[in-house]
Design a protein around this motif. Sequence first.
Motif, PDB file in Angstrom:
ATOM      1  N   GLY A 214      11.033  -4.050   2.953  1.00  0.00           N
ATOM      2  CA  GLY A 214      10.790  -4.657   1.644  1.00  0.00           C
ATOM      3  C   GLY A 214       9.743  -3.912   0.851  1.00  0.00           C
ATOM      4  O   GLY A 214       9.892  -3.710  -0.365  1.00  0.00           O
ATOM      5  N   HIS A 215       8.669  -3.497   1.539  1.00  0.00           N
ATOM      6  CA  HIS A 215       7.622  -2.736   0.851  1.00  0.00           C
ATOM      7  C   HIS A 215       8.163  -1.406   0.327  1.00  0.00           C
ATOM      8  O   HIS A 215       7.826  -0.991  -0.791  1.00  0.00           O
ATOM      9  CB  HIS A 215       6.444  -2.484   1.795  1.00  0.00           C
ATOM     10  N   LEU A 216       8.990  -0.740   1.130  1.00  0.00           N
ATOM     11  CA  LEU A 216       9.562   0.538   0.683  1.00  0.00           C
ATOM     12  C   LEU A 216      10.500   0.321  -0.501  1.00  0.00           C
ATOM     13  O   LEU A 216      10.520   1.125  -1.444  1.00  0.00           O
ATOM     14  CB  LEU A 216      10.294   1.217   1.831  1.00  0.00           C
ATOM     15  N   ALA A 217      11.286  -0.751  -0.458  1.00  0.00           N
ATOM     16  CA  ALA A 217      12.180  -1.051  -1.585  1.00  0.00           C
ATOM     17  C   ALA A 217      11.367  -1.282  -2.855  1.00  0.00           C
ATOM     18  O   ALA A 217      11.725  -0.810  -3.949  1.00  0.00           O
ATOM     19  CB  ALA A 217      13.041  -2.272  -1.271  1.00  0.00           C
ATOM     20  N   ARG A 218      10.273  -1.999  -2.718  1.00  0.00           N
ATOM     21  CA  ARG A 218       9.418  -2.247  -3.887  1.00  0.00           C
ATOM     22  C   ARG A 218       8.776  -0.936  -4.369  1.00  0.00           C
ATOM     23  O   ARG A 218       8.685  -0.691  -5.573  1.00  0.00           O
ATOM     24  CB  ARG A 218       8.339  -3.285  -3.545  1.00  0.00           C
ATOM     25  N   ALA A 219       8.375  -0.071  -3.446  1.00  0.00           N
ATOM     26  CA  ALA A 219       7.792   1.216  -3.828  1.00  0.00           C
ATOM     27  C   ALA A 219       8.802   2.083  -4.572  1.00  0.00           C
ATOM     28  O   ALA A 219       8.447   2.824  -5.499  1.00  0.00           O
ATOM     29  CB  ALA A 219       7.285   1.947  -2.586  1.00  0.00           C
ATOM     30  N   VAL A 220      10.060   1.988  -4.166  1.00  0.00           N
ATOM     31  CA  VAL A 220      11.124   2.740  -4.854  1.00  0.00           C
ATOM     32  C   VAL A 220      11.235   2.285  -6.307  1.00  0.00           C
ATOM     33  O   VAL A 220      11.282   3.098  -7.235  1.00  0.00           O
ATOM     34  CB  VAL A 220      12.469   2.559  -4.116  1.00  0.00           C
ATOM     35  N   LEU A 221      11.281   0.976  -6.537  1.00  0.00           N
ATOM     36  CA  LEU A 221      11.381   0.461  -7.908  1.00  0.00           C
ATOM     37  C   LEU A 221      10.116   0.752  -8.704  1.00  0.00           C
ATOM     38  O   LEU A 221      10.181   1.146  -9.876  1.00  0.00           O
ATOM     39  CB  LEU A 221      11.642  -1.048  -7.879  1.00  0.00           C
ATOM     40  N   GLU A 222       8.972   0.567  -8.079  1.00  0.00           N
ATOM     41  CA  GLU A 222       7.717   0.784  -8.793  1.00  0.00           C
ATOM     42  C   GLU A 222       7.543   2.234  -9.220  1.00  0.00           C
ATOM     43  O   GLU A 222       6.903   2.515 -10.238  1.00  0.00           O
ATOM     44  CB  GLU A 222       6.536   0.337  -7.915  1.00  0.00           C
ATOM     45  N   ALA A 223       8.130   3.181  -8.473  1.00  0.00           N
ATOM     46  CA  ALA A 223       8.025   4.595  -8.839  1.00  0.00           C
ATOM     47  C   ALA A 223       8.557   4.842 -10.244  1.00  0.00           C
ATOM     48  O   ALA A 223       8.018   5.657 -11.005  1.00  0.00           O
ATOM     49  CB  ALA A 223       8.774   5.456  -7.826  1.00  0.00           C
TER      50      ALA A 223
ATOM     51  N   GLY B 164       0.595   6.357   1.941  1.00  0.00           N
ATOM     52  CA  GLY B 164      -0.014   5.042   2.140  1.00  0.00           C
ATOM     53  C   GLY B 164       0.632   4.231   3.238  1.00  0.00           C
ATOM     54  O   GLY B 164       0.435   3.015   3.314  1.00  0.00           O
ATOM     55  N   LEU B 165       1.409   4.878   4.115  1.00  0.00           N
ATOM     56  CA  LEU B 165       2.117   4.136   5.151  1.00  0.00           C
ATOM     57  C   LEU B 165       1.181   3.654   6.252  1.00  0.00           C
ATOM     58  O   LEU B 165       0.292   4.379   6.698  1.00  0.00           O
ATOM     59  CB  LEU B 165       3.205   5.014   5.781  1.00  0.00           C
ATOM     60  N   THR B 166       1.399   2.405   6.668  1.00  0.00           N
ATOM     61  CA  THR B 166       0.771   1.844   7.858  1.00  0.00           C
ATOM     62  C   THR B 166       1.853   1.097   8.631  1.00  0.00           C
ATOM     63  O   THR B 166       2.985   0.948   8.155  1.00  0.00           O
ATOM     64  CB  THR B 166      -0.354   0.849   7.491  1.00  0.00           C
ATOM     65  N   ARG B 167       1.505   0.612   9.833  1.00  0.00           N
ATOM     66  CA  ARG B 167       2.480  -0.157  10.617  1.00  0.00           C
ATOM     67  C   ARG B 167       2.864  -1.457   9.912  1.00  0.00           C
ATOM     68  O   ARG B 167       3.897  -2.050  10.201  1.00  0.00           O
ATOM     69  CB  ARG B 167       1.910  -0.468  12.008  1.00  0.00           C
ATOM     70  N   TYR B 168       2.047  -1.878   8.946  1.00  0.00           N
ATOM     71  CA  TYR B 168       2.329  -3.113   8.204  1.00  0.00           C
ATOM     72  C   TYR B 168       3.533  -2.954   7.283  1.00  0.00           C
ATOM     73  O   TYR B 168       4.264  -3.917   7.017  1.00  0.00           O
ATOM     74  CB  TYR B 168       1.090  -3.485   7.390  1.00  0.00           C
TER      75      TYR B 168
ATOM     76  N   GLY C 241       0.795  -1.226   0.000  1.00  0.00           N
ATOM     77  CA  GLY C 241       0.000   0.000   0.000  1.00  0.00           C
ATOM     78  C   GLY C 241       0.824   1.271   0.000  1.00  0.00           C
ATOM     79  O   GLY C 241       0.265   2.371   0.026  1.00  0.00           O
ATOM     80  N   ALA C 242       2.157   1.151  -0.048  1.00  0.00           N
ATOM     81  CA  ALA C 242       3.042   2.325  -0.009  1.00  0.00           C
ATOM     82  C   ALA C 242       3.422   2.767  -1.423  1.00  0.00           C
ATOM     83  O   ALA C 242       3.715   1.936  -2.286  1.00  0.00           O
ATOM     84  CB  ALA C 242       4.303   2.010   0.785  1.00  0.00           C
ATOM     85  N   TYR C 243       3.429   4.075  -1.640  1.00  0.00           N
ATOM     86  CA  TYR C 243       3.805   4.662  -2.925  1.00  0.00           C
ATOM     87  C   TYR C 243       4.807   5.786  -2.666  1.00  0.00           C
ATOM     88  O   TYR C 243       4.628   6.588  -1.751  1.00  0.00           O
ATOM     89  CB  TYR C 243       2.581   5.212  -3.669  1.00  0.00           C
ATOM     90  N   PHE C 244       5.857   5.824  -3.483  1.00  0.00           N
ATOM     91  CA  PHE C 244       6.938   6.799  -3.330  1.00  0.00           C
ATOM     92  C   PHE C 244       6.944   7.691  -4.573  1.00  0.00           C
ATOM     93  O   PHE C 244       7.180   7.217  -5.682  1.00  0.00           O
ATOM     94  CB  PHE C 244       8.274   6.054  -3.202  1.00  0.00           C
TER      95      PHE C 244
END
Length: 505
Positions: free
Chosen positions: A377-386, A369-373, A344-347
């Motif tokens: 790994g999610h942030l790394a994926r958000a970086v690439l997906e950007a 879109g940050l949550t405690r979840y 759910g995170a987007y950068f």
Amino acid sequence: MSQYVAAIDQGTTSTRCMIFDHDGAVVSVGQKEHQQIFPRAGWVEHDANEIWANTREVVGQALARANVGTSDVVAVGITNQRETTVVWDRTTGQPVYNAIVWQDTRTTAIVEQLGALGGGADRYKDKVGLPLATYFAGPKVRWILDNVDGARERADRGDLLMGTIDSWLIWNMTGGADGGLHLTDVSNASRTMLMDYRTLAWDAGIAEEMGIPTSMLPEIRSNSEEYGRGRKAGFLAGVPIAGSLGDQQAATFGQVCFTKGMAKNTYGTGNFMLLNTGEEAVPSQNGLLTTLCYQLGDGKPMYALEGSIAVTGSLVQWVRDSLGMISSAPEIEDVARSVEDNGGAYFVPAFSGLFAPHWRSDARGAIVGLTRYVNKGHLARAVLEATAYQTREVLDAMNADSGVDLTELRVDGGMVGNELLMQFQADLLDVPVIRPKIAETTALGAAYAAGLAVGFWSDLDELTAKWAEDKRWEPQMPADERERNYRNWQKAVTKSLDWVDEDVR
């Protein structure tokens, strides 16, 4: 006797020299990074003298590693970070200030002042194909003349020269203060906001309005012709300097996108997608740039639509160097693969505002879109997906402007080794993504242009025959998932806008 073509690839973070043989294969490489200078927020500079010194060093490295002498090199081509701008003294050869880098945003006030004269961001677009933006070279020259002591007076006397990095290198390579040639090519000139893209000539009226004396401007030449010969003893002495293209045009040339409708995307410090529009210069209605693709000798100019994205690979560098989240750039793929999705995170990496198709200098980076979840790994994926999301925005604009839906995308640059990103890119675009066997297409394009000029290669058909596919990624994502992800990205972009105002720069 074996013969070779050398290519000098002067990029945002490093300078390389690559030696190519007649098959277009890489024989050797010399490379050296240069310092990134950040005097204050939004300012990015390079030391032009360091770049020139590094250029000499990497050429020596490449020749030595290939066990090749200058007599074996039939020509040298140059490719460069395009909008990065140098102003120097024609008598001493010394820059009056550091090179101002394409990412730099200090010229915001100048851009706003020019737009306020009438027409806003589109004031010069009908002539130069570009919106008023901090990205381009003209306002950078104006800033130097306005802010460096004595620079305006020296420029008015005719003592100062300006140019993008190609001009700086060619001037030094052909003699510097002792008879150096002050030249640029059509692709780099098209990124200054000073060249009429139809006439391929400087527009004196725009130069005057920007406060830039025309005596500072280099002569505009094609991308493939003999400009001069190396005059530095021991440094490509006597070798024809015969090709020059801005880095993204060079990559397009190296990807042999010679036919109208062909497109490539380069994944480097930023991302740059170019679509060949042939002899027609297509005005963009969707936030793209109308730019030169290439011109060979006295042939007709070929044009392109371009989508320029400021921050892609440099976001991975930032995560590595500023956050310490990874120790090397390739590591981000392994970290991103530790999770199934972005959680759910987007950068939105609007570090220098947003370029195409938004052109919003008031935007700044945001993670939403940050949550405690959400974890590393999610942030790394958000970086690439950007990177992939920004490319989707550009492709949608390109399809709308051209009226033709792209059927495949040729890719190159440092990030194309990241297979997770390439698969996600194919999924998000819903077209195949294709990586060529020779991935160093920027340097290869400069080499091709130089080699064509001296007859080392015969024509574009010969170059086209050398292109070969390495790997292809086919779309796999269901349509509803693709559009849901993209809709959330578009929502995230809105959260990055309207950040910069009079109080926050």
